[in-house]
Design an enzyme around this catalytic site. Structure first.
Site, PDB file in Angstrom:
ATOM      1  N   GLY A 102      35.124  38.600  41.265  1.00  0.00           N
ATOM      2  CA  GLY A 102      34.752  37.343  40.630  1.00  0.00           C
ATOM      3  C   GLY A 102      35.796  36.198  41.189  1.00  0.00           C
ATOM      4  O   GLY A 102      36.612  36.508  41.944  1.00  0.00           O
ATOM      5  N   GLN A 103      35.634  35.023  40.585  1.00  0.00           N
ATOM      6  CA  GLN A 103      36.165  33.903  41.148  1.00  0.00           C
ATOM      7  C   GLN A 103      37.260  33.381  40.030  1.00  0.00           C
ATOM      8  O   GLN A 103      37.797  34.000  39.061  1.00  0.00           O
ATOM      9  CB  GLN A 103      35.197  32.937  41.682  1.00  0.00           C
ATOM     10  CG  GLN A 103      34.514  33.429  42.902  1.00  0.00           C
ATOM     11  CD  GLN A 103      33.458  32.223  43.391  1.00  0.00           C
ATOM     12  OE1 GLN A 103      33.992  31.365  43.922  1.00  0.00           O
ATOM     13  NE2 GLN A 103      32.523  32.738  43.864  1.00  0.00           N
ATOM     14  N   TYR A 104      37.265  31.920  39.907  1.00  0.00           N
ATOM     15  CA  TYR A 104      38.124  31.580  38.678  1.00  0.00           C
ATOM     16  C   TYR A 104      37.171  31.306  37.696  1.00  0.00           C
ATOM     17  O   TYR A 104      36.206  31.114  37.463  1.00  0.00           O
ATOM     18  CB  TYR A 104      38.723  30.319  39.077  1.00  0.00           C
ATOM     19  CG  TYR A 104      39.641  30.013  40.049  1.00  0.00           C
ATOM     20  CD1 TYR A 104      41.046  30.227  39.308  1.00  0.00           C
ATOM     21  CD2 TYR A 104      39.878  29.759  41.491  1.00  0.00           C
ATOM     22  CE1 TYR A 104      42.158  30.182  40.145  1.00  0.00           C
ATOM     23  CE2 TYR A 104      40.841  29.723  41.960  1.00  0.00           C
ATOM     24  CZ  TYR A 104      42.110  29.889  41.415  1.00  0.00           C
ATOM     25  OH  TYR A 104      43.401  29.740  42.276  1.00  0.00           O
ATOM     26  N   ARG A 163      40.488  41.825  39.053  1.00  0.00           N
ATOM     27  CA  ARG A 163      38.988  41.947  38.968  1.00  0.00           C
ATOM     28  C   ARG A 163      38.013  41.341  39.899  1.00  0.00           C
ATOM     29  O   ARG A 163      38.662  40.461  40.573  1.00  0.00           O
ATOM     30  CB  ARG A 163      38.693  41.356  37.585  1.00  0.00           C
ATOM     31  CG  ARG A 163      39.214  39.785  37.583  1.00  0.00           C
ATOM     32  CD  ARG A 163      38.478  38.899  36.367  1.00  0.00           C
ATOM     33  NE  ARG A 163      38.773  37.796  36.409  1.00  0.00           N
ATOM     34  CZ  ARG A 163      38.133  36.749  37.004  1.00  0.00           C
ATOM     35  NH1 ARG A 163      37.490  37.044  37.874  1.00  0.00           N
ATOM     36  NH2 ARG A 163      38.677  35.525  36.996  1.00  0.00           N
ATOM     37  N   GLY A 200      36.341  42.976  32.267  1.00  0.00           N
ATOM     38  CA  GLY A 200      35.145  42.733  31.442  1.00  0.00           C
ATOM     39  C   GLY A 200      34.242  41.570  31.114  1.00  0.00           C
ATOM     40  O   GLY A 200      34.168  41.152  32.044  1.00  0.00           O
ATOM     41  N   ILE A 201      34.207  41.210  30.050  1.00  0.00           N
ATOM     42  CA  ILE A 201      33.245  40.111  29.498  1.00  0.00           C
ATOM     43  C   ILE A 201      34.048  38.783  28.674  1.00  0.00           C
ATOM     44  O   ILE A 201      34.813  39.272  27.877  1.00  0.00           O
ATOM     45  CB  ILE A 201      31.929  40.578  28.801  1.00  0.00           C
ATOM     46  CG1 ILE A 201      31.176  41.841  29.325  1.00  0.00           C
ATOM     47  CG2 ILE A 201      31.006  39.367  28.174  1.00  0.00           C
ATOM     48  CD1 ILE A 201      30.576  42.667  28.336  1.00  0.00           C
ATOM     49  N   CYS A 220      33.613  30.149  38.149  1.00  0.00           N
ATOM     50  CA  CYS A 220      33.029  31.281  38.987  1.00  0.00           C
ATOM     51  C   CYS A 220      32.531  30.635  40.413  1.00  0.00           C
ATOM     52  O   CYS A 220      31.424  31.255  40.829  1.00  0.00           O
ATOM     53  CB  CYS A 220      31.910  31.753  38.068  1.00  0.00           C
ATOM     54  SG  CYS A 220      32.544  32.650  36.828  1.00  0.00           S
TER      55      CYS A 220
END
Length: 219
Positions: free
Chosen positions: A74-76, A72, A166-167, A184
């Site tokens: 993004g970061q951690y 995905r 996703g979320i 993040c």
């Protein structure tokens, strides 16, 4: 365009690797026309996950919980009990919006609409993916700006314009668990939850709010 969306609700805790495998299989089925789009609501056992932009330095406690590298964006981030995971397996071809940034903005605005059902005002900020809430109850930052805490994180992957991952929305996770990472990659802002904001919202109530506001953003 009329679309069939399957809403899947898993009880208990769902293994992270098993969830990833399910999503990959479902996305392939959607691409092949053998399955409908789906929204999957669940919770995970405590894990740290690294997106494609994760930096090693942001993993502070590498041995605290299992750590998974994912595909995905993004970061951690942290997932765990008390956090509602919303995996979105949606076909952007059917939405007429083959635009990654526009899709992420739709996800953010969907979360904001759902939180509004509980009188929580979520905001989005340029350069910071996810949904935030202002915290006037906390001391201001050194520059006098009102502090903001993150209540929902977003990280997605697309395959032939079908989304997965996703979320994550914080209902009542143990917020101390976020201390094992720099969430993040952002250290100057904090993390909050609905319970931290003084609201006793159940997973079922949040699920209902998400389903009721979905059509507004994904018609």
């Amino acid at each position: 365009m009329s679309r069939k969306i399957e809403w899947i609700n898993s009880q208990g805790l769902t293994d992270f690797e098993a969830a990833e495998e399910f999503m990959k299989q479902r996305v392939d089925q959607i691409i092949d026309g053998n399955a409908s789009e789906a929204i999957w609501l669940l919770e995970h056992p405590p894990v740290y996950t690294a997106g494609t932009s994760a930096h090693d330095a942001d993993l502070i406690s590498a041995h605290r919980f299992p750590v998974f590298k994912t595909d995905r964006g993004g970061q951690y981030t942290y997932h765990g009990p008390g956090q509602r995971i919303v995996y979105v397996m949606l076909d952007l071809n059917k939405m007429g919006k083959k635009d990654v940034r526009a899709f992420v903005k739709c996800l953010e605005n969907w979360v904001i609409s759902a939180l509004d059902q509980f009188d929580v005002k979520g905001v989005i900020r340029d350069g910071r993916v996810g949904v935030w809430v202002e915290r006037p109850d906390k001391p201001r930052q050194a520059d006098g700006v009102i502090r903001e805490d993150k209540i929902a994180a977003i990280g997605i992957r697309l395959k032939k314009w079908v989304s997965f991952h996703g979320i994550s929305i914080n209902l009542e996770p143990d917020l101390e668990h976020f201390s094992g990472i720099t969430p993040c990659g952002i250290s100057e802002h904090g993390i909050t939850s609905l319970v931290d904001l003084g609201l006793m919202v159940t997973a079922r109530e949040l699920d209902d709010a998400l389903e009721n506001t979905f059509i507004k953003h994904f018609s």
